[in-house]
Enzyme design. Structure first.
Site, PDB file in Angstrom:
ATOM      1  N   CYS A 213       0.829  -1.208   0.000  1.00 39.19           N
ATOM      2  CA  CYS A 213       0.000   0.000   0.000  1.00 39.19           C
ATOM      3  C   CYS A 213       0.864   1.257   0.000  1.00 39.19           C
ATOM      4  CB  CYS A 213      -0.955   0.001   1.196  1.00 39.19           C
ATOM      5  SG  CYS A 213      -0.146  -0.110   2.810  1.00 39.19           S
TER       6      CYS A 213
ATOM      7  N   HIS B 296      -1.595   1.816   7.501  1.00 38.47           N
ATOM      8  CA  HIS B 296      -2.040   1.616   6.118  1.00 38.47           C
ATOM      9  C   HIS B 296      -1.942   2.940   5.373  1.00 38.47           C
ATOM     10  CE1 HIS B 296      -4.086   0.008   2.686  1.00 38.47           C
ATOM     11  NE2 HIS B 296      -5.140   0.802   2.833  1.00 38.47           N
TER      12      HIS B 296
END
Length: 624
Positions: free
Chosen positions: A199, A556
């Protein structure tokens, strides 16, 4: 959000099974201690056929998807879940893919046993007939020998394999050009497949995909034989030189083709596997599917592409002089090659887009001697103060060709603006912490300046009066120091320092930071700043954000990008060309729109949500 490690991925299963598969814990040692002996190993493995097949095919890419060129469209890409048949060497995408080519291959070969496959990402071995994972400890040696051969073969095969994929991408791109297909001037937003804790990479690539000027400049020089005009400085008394560039390097080609795929109108998501693996060839630290830092990724990517382009330009200059060597070149040729090389390397598209220049000026308060140091930067790092501040931080630390590290001096305020509302804002002065970035800093106490001018005067005085041979000690004086931007980039990247060292561990600052839609750099530019007139505003518009949510353990990265029409004026300013084709100025037909992208998830969001993001990187483009 944590992504499951590849070693813990679920094994491949056949559609037809004799009995339900029992999920196993990869961390357990059951397979080693007890294991499963497969009766199909003796006739379902052919090392010679496998060796022949992988020599003739692209490594770790589904053979059927490659034949159909499915990776070229916007809907899918090379799967990260590829399984290799140990009977014939066929490589097929797994059950998590759209096509399930690995399972289809097994089901279509009933006359021969093609039931044993191996994952090329996790090295899990699976038998479709037994519906079981196999261990090399409890089966015939041929299984362990085949696994060992494949693992040793990986590094040799990847480079040649990627070149074949890139060639097919280029064929599709050239085919579209011949058909006269033109994409929209507005780049659509597609999701990007997460290859396993990637990510951090996906969020950066979403922002680069919306950096229109990057795609345009790469398109100018992507082909073999592209022309580049190099104009040396006037004091060299040399005429401009036109050189012919060779093909771009593998990483640069992969980046261009990925950005081109992102611009296609077909729906996503898109796989970044080719580009990411090319980057890992240059920067092995990103291998292994571990959590990484987006800013470091951005630096490594831009540095590696810049290195490839610099070598490409240098080779073109040498070719223009018939590739002279140190033995064959005369003094005049060496002088010319050096002069053209000095200017030519600055013409790579990374420097033209992302690189700015910072000037550090230090003045001694004793002798008023002034010294200046100029350094390039890719981004500017700004601190985020925690709620409680105990000690002030020192101002200014520069990492050459990396990022400008700036700190405030202890006030608890936001780096970019003190306003807390998320309403659209016009240009405004920066807050106190921004002003600290270019304010004059006093160097006193332990931070005094070792003044070379004062030291030289002291040495000269000692020689005249005392006739001492011993060198005078260095003279430390109070001084004033200031940082100013002396060259502004076309795209400005701001890095908010959310991660910092706290003892032996890293900590994250989670507080919200306000940042403006329109940023004026004029107060932070020197009077002699390149491409800036004194008194003019230097405006930048926000178009991209990399957000980090969560903690150090389970964070994230996502992206917020602004879909907008590209600016003709900016491209003309960078290239020096007028009437650039296929470029339109923003108009009423294209409304600005913010989009939030989390890997493959794409959602249109209001501007207020983008401005409320826990920003880590901010992307601004110059407004002309």
């Amino acid at each position: 959000m944590r992504v499951k490690e590849p070693s813990k991925a679920l094994p491949e299963k056949a559609k037809r099974s004799k009995r339900p598969a029992i999920p196993r814990d990869e961390d357990s040692s059951d397979d080693i201690a007890v294991g499963f002996t497969c009766q199909h190993v003796s006739h379902a493995i052919s090392v010679n056929h496998v060796k022949k097949a992988i020599a003739e095919n692209v490594w770790s890419v589904c053979s059927e998807c490659l034949r159909e060129r499915r990776f070229c469209d916007g809907r899918s890409g090379p799967s990260s879940d590829i399984w290799l048949c140990l009977k014939c060497g066929f490589q097929g995408c797994g059950r998590n893919s759209e096509s399930h080519h690995s399972v289809k291959h097994y089901e279509s070969r009933r006359t021969e046993s093609h039931c044993i496959t191996i994952s090329l990402s996790t090295w899990v071995i699976w038998c479709y007939e037994c519906d079981e994972k196999l261990s090399t400890h409890c089966n015939k040696k041929v299984l362990a020998q085949t696994l060992d051969f494949l693992q040793k073969h990986v590094s040799k095969t990847q480079t040649s394999g990627f070149s074949r994929i890139l060639k097919l991408y280029e064929e599709k791109y050239e085919g579209e050009k011949k058909k006269g297909r033109k994409g929209s001037s507005v780049t659509p937003v597609k999701g990007i497949t997460n290859l396993g804790n990637t990510c951090f990479f996906n969020a950066v690539m979403q922002n680069l995909a919306q950096s229109y000027i990057l795609s345009e400049l790469m398109n100018e020089s992507k082909e073999h034989g592209a022309k580049l005009r190099i104009s040396p400085s006037s004091d060299s008394h040399l005429d401009p030189l036109m050189v012919e560039l060779s093909s771009p390097g593998p990483l640069t080609s992969a980046l261009f083709l990925f950005l081109h795929s992102m611009k296609e109108t077909e729906k996503g998501p898109l796989s970044p596997k080719v580009l990411f693996n090319q980057l890992c060839q240059k920067a092995p630290r990103f291998k292994g599917f571990q959590q990484q830092d987006s800013q470091e990724l951005l630096h490594y990517l831009l540095d590696a592409v810049r290195t490839e382009e610099t070598k490409r330009i240098q080779a073109a200059i040498l070719k223009a002089f018939n590739n002279p060597t140190t033995k064959t070149a005369d003094d005049d040729t060496r002088r010319k090659v050096k002069a053209y090389g000095r200017e030519g390397v600055k013409m790579n598209f990374i420097d033209r887009i992302f690189i700015g220049e910072l000037t550090s000026t230090v003045m001694c308060e004793e002798c008023a001697n002034i010294s200046t140091v100029k350094d390039p930067f890719i981004d500017i790092s700004l601190p985020i103060r925690e709620e409680r501040v105990s000690k002030p931080l020192l101002l200014g630390r520069m990492s050459k060709c990396r990022g400008l590290q700036a700190t405030d001096n202890g006030q608890c305020s936001d780096p970019l603006t003190t306003e807390s509302s998320h309403q659209p804002r016009a240009t405004k002065n920066q807050s106190s912490s921004d002003n600290k970035f270019t304010s004059v800093e006093l160097l006193m106490g332990n931070n005094k300046l070792l003044c070379e001018n004062c030291t030289e005067k002291k040495q000269k005085y000692r020689k005249e009066t005392i006739s001492a041979e011993k060198k005078a000690e260095g003279v430390y004086t109070n001084a004033r120091k200031q940082f100013l931007i002396s060259a502004v980039p076309a795209i400005l990247i701001l890095h908010l320092k959310r991660f910092h060292q706290a003892g032996l561990s890293l900590r994250k600052v989670n507080r919200h930071v306000d940042f403006p839609l329109i940023l004026d750099l004029a107060p932070f530019c020197s009077a002699t700043c390149k491409n800036v007139n004194v008194g003019d505003k230097v405006l930048y518009g926000l178009y991209g954000i990399v957000e980090h949510s969560g903690s150090m353990r389970g964070g994230h990265y996502t992206a917020y990008v602004k879909v907008r029409a590209p600016s003709r004026k900016l491209l003309e300013h960078i290239t020096g060309k007028k009437n650039v084709p296929d470029m339109k100025e923003p108009g009423n037909e294209t409304a600005d729109q913010w989009v939030h992208v989390s890997d493959t998830f794409v959602q249109v969001v209001p501007e207020s949500r983008a401005l409320g993001a826990q920003a880590y990187l901010l992307f601004y483009e110059r407004i002309l």
